[in-house]
Scaffold this active site. Structure first.
Site, PDB file in Angstrom:
ATOM      1  CE1 TYR A  70      -4.184   1.420  -0.041  1.00  0.00           C
ATOM      2  CE2 TYR A  70      -3.477   2.726   1.840  1.00  0.00           C
ATOM      3  CZ  TYR A  70      -4.390   2.465   0.833  1.00  0.00           C
ATOM      4  OH  TYR A  70      -5.484   3.266   0.695  1.00  0.00           O
ATOM      5  CG  ASN A 143     -15.546   1.171   0.740  1.00  0.00           C
ATOM      6  OD1 ASN A 143     -14.452   1.545   0.332  1.00  0.00           O
ATOM      7  ND2 ASN A 143     -15.768  -0.080   1.090  1.00  0.00           N
ATOM      8  CB  SER A 170     -16.806  -3.098  -4.537  1.00  0.00           C
ATOM      9  OG  SER A 170     -17.111  -1.818  -5.061  1.00  0.00           O
ATOM     10  NE  ARG A 194     -21.328 -12.131  -9.116  1.00  0.00           N
ATOM     11  CZ  ARG A 194     -20.320 -11.575  -8.439  1.00  0.00           C
ATOM     12  NH1 ARG A 194     -20.099 -11.918  -7.190  1.00  0.00           N
ATOM     13  NH2 ARG A 194     -19.567 -10.655  -9.006  1.00  0.00           N
ATOM     14  CE1 TYR A 261     -14.060   2.977  -8.159  1.00  0.00           C
ATOM     15  CE2 TYR A 261     -13.382   1.986  -6.091  1.00  0.00           C
ATOM     16  CZ  TYR A 261     -14.200   2.008  -7.198  1.00  0.00           C
ATOM     17  OH  TYR A 261     -15.172   1.033  -7.338  1.00  0.00           O
ATOM     18  CD1 TRP A 287      -6.008   6.428  -1.481  1.00  0.00           C
ATOM     19  CD2 TRP A 287      -4.143   7.645  -1.325  1.00  0.00           C
ATOM     20  NE1 TRP A 287      -5.208   5.838  -0.533  1.00  0.00           N
ATOM     21  CE2 TRP A 287      -4.052   6.560  -0.414  1.00  0.00           C
ATOM     22  CE3 TRP A 287      -3.069   8.538  -1.413  1.00  0.00           C
ATOM     23  CZ2 TRP A 287      -2.951   6.363   0.401  1.00  0.00           C
ATOM     24  CZ3 TRP A 287      -1.972   8.338  -0.601  1.00  0.00           C
ATOM     25  CH2 TRP A 287      -1.910   7.255   0.295  1.00  0.00           C
ATOM     26  CE  LYS A 346     -16.201  -3.734   2.483  1.00  0.00           C
ATOM     27  NZ  LYS A 346     -14.984  -3.728   1.642  1.00  0.00           N
TER      28      LYS A 346
HETATM   29  N1  LIG Z   1      -8.935   5.270  -3.839  1.00  0.00           N
HETATM   30  C1  LIG Z   1      -9.593   5.247  -2.703  1.00  0.00           C
HETATM   31  O1  LIG Z   1      -9.648   6.213  -1.942  1.00  0.00           O
HETATM   32  C2  LIG Z   1     -10.335   4.000  -2.340  1.00  0.00           C
HETATM   33  C3  LIG Z   1     -11.282   4.004  -1.323  1.00  0.00           C
HETATM   34  C4  LIG Z   1     -11.977   2.816  -1.064  1.00  0.00           C
HETATM   35  C5  LIG Z   1     -11.685   1.668  -1.776  1.00  0.00           C
HETATM   36  N2  LIG Z   1     -10.712   1.714  -2.725  1.00  0.00           N
HETATM   37  C6  LIG Z   1     -10.393   0.547  -3.550  1.00  0.00           C
HETATM   38  O2  LIG Z   1     -11.571   0.176  -4.205  1.00  0.00           O
HETATM   39  C7  LIG Z   1     -11.589  -1.206  -4.457  1.00  0.00           C
HETATM   40  C8  LIG Z   1     -12.862  -1.786  -3.878  1.00  0.00           C
HETATM   41  O3  LIG Z   1     -12.841  -1.645  -2.452  1.00  0.00           O
HETATM   42  P1  LIG Z   1     -14.080  -2.140  -1.582  1.00  0.00           P
HETATM   43  O4  LIG Z   1     -13.782  -2.045  -0.145  1.00  0.00           O
HETATM   44  O5  LIG Z   1     -15.277  -1.462  -2.108  1.00  0.00           O
HETATM   45  O6  LIG Z   1     -14.075  -3.671  -2.050  1.00  0.00           O
HETATM   46  P2  LIG Z   1     -14.923  -4.918  -1.577  1.00  0.00           P
HETATM   47  O7  LIG Z   1     -16.185  -4.486  -0.949  1.00  0.00           O
HETATM   48  O8  LIG Z   1     -13.999  -5.810  -0.804  1.00  0.00           O
HETATM   49  O9  LIG Z   1     -15.248  -5.613  -2.961  1.00  0.00           O
HETATM   50  C9  LIG Z   1     -14.222  -6.045  -3.821  1.00  0.00           C
HETATM   51  C10 LIG Z   1     -14.733  -5.899  -5.235  1.00  0.00           C
HETATM   52  O10 LIG Z   1     -13.706  -6.158  -6.164  1.00  0.00           O
HETATM   53  C11 LIG Z   1     -14.198  -7.081  -7.154  1.00  0.00           C
HETATM   54  N3  LIG Z   1     -13.062  -7.859  -7.657  1.00  0.00           N
HETATM   55  C12 LIG Z   1     -12.202  -8.593  -6.960  1.00  0.00           C
HETATM   56  N4  LIG Z   1     -11.275  -9.126  -7.771  1.00  0.00           N
HETATM   57  C13 LIG Z   1     -11.587  -8.704  -9.032  1.00  0.00           C
HETATM   58  C14 LIG Z   1     -11.007  -8.925 -10.318  1.00  0.00           C
HETATM   59  N5  LIG Z   1      -9.918  -9.689 -10.475  1.00  0.00           N
HETATM   60  N6  LIG Z   1     -11.608  -8.335 -11.378  1.00  0.00           N
HETATM   61  C15 LIG Z   1     -12.705  -7.582 -11.221  1.00  0.00           C
HETATM   62  N7  LIG Z   1     -13.301  -7.338 -10.032  1.00  0.00           N
HETATM   63  C16 LIG Z   1     -12.733  -7.910  -8.963  1.00  0.00           C
HETATM   64  C17 LIG Z   1     -15.190  -7.940  -6.375  1.00  0.00           C
HETATM   65  O11 LIG Z   1     -16.060  -8.532  -7.282  1.00  0.00           O
HETATM   66  P3  LIG Z   1     -16.558 -10.070  -7.164  1.00  0.00           P
HETATM   67  O12 LIG Z   1     -17.782 -10.050  -6.295  1.00  0.00           O
HETATM   68  O13 LIG Z   1     -16.833 -10.406  -8.572  1.00  0.00           O
HETATM   69  O14 LIG Z   1     -15.434 -10.875  -6.562  1.00  0.00           O
HETATM   70  C18 LIG Z   1     -15.885  -6.842  -5.560  1.00  0.00           C
HETATM   71  O15 LIG Z   1     -16.802  -6.135  -6.352  1.00  0.00           O
HETATM   72  C19 LIG Z   1     -10.305  -1.740  -3.806  1.00  0.00           C
HETATM   73  O16 LIG Z   1      -9.307  -1.782  -4.799  1.00  0.00           O
HETATM   74  C20 LIG Z   1      -9.966  -0.689  -2.785  1.00  0.00           C
HETATM   75  O17 LIG Z   1      -8.605  -0.659  -2.441  1.00  0.00           O
HETATM   76  C21 LIG Z   1     -10.053   2.841  -3.018  1.00  0.00           C
END
Ligand SMILES: NC(=O)c1ccc[n+]([C@@H]2O[C@H](COP(=O)([O-])OP(=O)(O)OC[C@H]3O[C@@H](n4cnc5c(N)ncnc54)[C@H](OP(=O)(O)O)[C@@H]3O)[C@@H](O)[C@H]2O)c1
Length: 351
Positions: A70, A143, A170, A194, A261, A287, A346
C-alpha cells in the site's frame, strides 16, 4: 446488527480483560503474519482518547497494507485495520470535542482498528451521531466517503445524467449506487458473471441501480441499446482496471471523465487513442486518504460530508454494504472470505 450507542456501551462495559489486537511484525500474507495478541495501550496523555472498539471491516486496503504493497505503511509492529467504530471510554484533560459514551470513527488511515481497545489522538477521530446503526458507522469512513467525493468532485452532474462503474457490488460500488440514486443520477453497474448472478442483480437494483450488466455484456454491441433510455455516461468510476476500464471508456460521452480509485484486477488501464483524440476523455485518480490529509486542517469539508452521509442514512437512502459479522477470534475466516472472489459480503470483525 442494529445496536444503539447506549446499549452498545453497556454491553461493551461488561467485557473485561486485557486489550487484544491483530498484530503483524513483518509484511506478508495476512493469514500468516497476523496474530491475535494481548497489547499494551500507550499512555493516554492530555490529548489522548481511550476507545473501546466495537466493529471494524476488512477492506482490500487493509490487506494491501499488511502485504506491504500500500502507498502508506505504518511502522512495525502494527495493528491491522483502517476503519471501524468505537466508543469513547475516557478522555485526556485537553480533549474538548469528545466525551465518554461518544461513538467515533477514524478521521485518517493507519490507526489500527482491529483491536478491542485503543488510545488515539483526538484529532484522529470523528464523532458519529448516536442514532447511526453500528454497521453503517463501522463502514462509513472509507467507501461511502470515496463514493460521495467521486460523484461530487469530478463532473457537474444533474438529475437524469448517467454514471457507469465497475466492481458495482463492492463496498464503494454499493455506496455509489445509493448516493447516485439519491441525487437522481442513472447508474450503469458492471459486475463479474457468477452462478447466482440474478440474485446479485436484484440486490443491486433494490439499492437503486438502474442497469446491472456483466463484464461480458459490456463488450457486446447491444450495450449501445441502453442509450435509447438514458444518456451516455459523463463519469466512469473504475475500481478494476484492465479490459473493464477500457470498455467503460468506450461508452463515455464526449469530454467524459474516468476516475480510477482501485485496481482489483491488478491490470493496467489501457486507453484507446481514439478516446483521447476524438472524445477528449479525461483520466484521473482519486485517493480518499490524500483527500482527508489535504483537508485535515479545516475539518469543515470532512464534517459536512459526514453530515450529508448521515442524513442519507437516516432517510434510508444509504445502508451499510451487505455484511458478514465475524467475532474477532475467528479473524482467519474473515480474512479468507475477504480475499475470495464472488463473496459479495463485507467481513466485519466484532470486537
Ligand atoms: N482510492 C480510494 O480512496 C479507495 C477508497 C476505497 C476503496 N478503494 C479501492 O476500491 C476497491 C474496492 O474496495 P471495496 O472495499 O469497495 O471492495 P470490496 O467491498 O472488498 O469488494 C471487492 C470488489 O472487487 C471485485 N473484484 C475482486 N477481484 C476482481 C477482479 N480480479 N476483477 C474484477 N473485479 C474484482 C469484487 O467482485 P466479485 O464479487 O466479482 O469478486 C468486488 O466487487 C479496492 O481496490 C480498494 O482498495 C479505493
Amino acid at each position: 446488527m442494529r445496536l444503539a450507542v447506549g446499549a452498545a456501551f453497556r454491553a461493551m462495559s461488561a467485557v473485561q480483560g486485557r486489550p487484544r489486537g491483530l498484530v503483524y511484525e513483518k509484511h506478508g500474507e495476512p493469514a500468516q503474519v497476523l496474530q491475535l495478541k494481548d497489547i499494551n495501550l500507550p499512555e493516554m496523555g492530555a490529548s489522548g482518547v481511550h476507545v473501546r472498539m466495537l466493529a471494524a471491516p476488512v477492506n482490500p486496503s487493509d490487506i494491501n497494507m499488511i502485504q506491504g504493497s500500500y502507498a502508506v505503511l505504518p511502522d512495525l509492529p502494527a495493528v491491522g485495520g483502517n476503519e471501524g467504530v468505537g466508543l469513547v471510554v475516557q478522555i485526556g484533560s485537553n480533549v474538548t470535542s469528545l466525551k465518554p459514551g461518544d461513538l467515533v470513527i477514524p478521521a485518517d488511515a493507519g490507526l489500527g482498528t482491529w483491536q478491542t481497545e485503543a488510545v488515539f489522538g483526538e484529532e484522529k477521530l470523528l464523532k458519529m451521531p448516536p442514532d447511526i446503526p453500528l454497521m453503517c458507522a463501522a463502514t462509513l469512513s472509507v467507501n461511502p466517503c470515496t463514493a460521495f467525493r467521486m460523484l461530487s468532485d469530478f463532473k457537474t452532474l444533474k438529475p437524469g445524467d448517467s454514471v457507469i462503474q465497475n466492481a458495482a457490488n463492492s463496498g464503494v460500488g454499493q455506496a455509489v449506487i445509493q448516493i447516485a440514486a439519491a441525487k437522481g443520477l442513472k447508474t450503469i453497474n458492471v459486475v463479474r458473471d457468477r452462478p447466482n448472478l440474478q440474485e446479485l442483480v436484484d440486490r443491486l437494483k433494490s439499492l437503486g441501480a438502474d442497469h446491472v450488466l456483466t463484464e461480458e455484456a459490456l463488450r457486446k454491441p447491444e450495450v449501445k441499446d441502453l442509450f435509447q433510455e438514458i444518456p451516455k455516461p459523463l463519469l466512469a468510476l473504475n475500481g478494476v482496471g484492465g479490459k473493464s476500464a477500457t470498455e467503460m471508456l468506450r461508452l463515455l460521452q464526449h469530454k467524459g471523465t474516468m476516475v480510477t480509485y482501485g485496481g482489483m484486477s491488478k491490470q493496467p488501464v489501457t486507453v484507446p487513442v481514439s478516446a483521447l483524440i476524438f472524445k477528449d476523455v479525461k483520466l484521473c485518480g482519486f485517493w480518499m486518504t490524500q483527500w482527508k490529509r489535504d483537508n485535515a486542517q479545516n475539518k469543515e469539508e470532512l464534517n459536512g460530508m459526514i453530515t450529508d452521509l448521515c442524513t442519507l442514512i437516516r432517510k434510508g437512502q444509504l445502508t451499510a454494504p451487505a455484511c458478514q459479522e465475524v467475532p474477532l477470534v475467528d479473524y482467519q475466516l474473515a480474512l479468507k472470505a475477504s480475499m475470495a472472489p464472488y463473496v459479495s459480503a463485507k467481513q466485519i470483525l466484532l470486537m
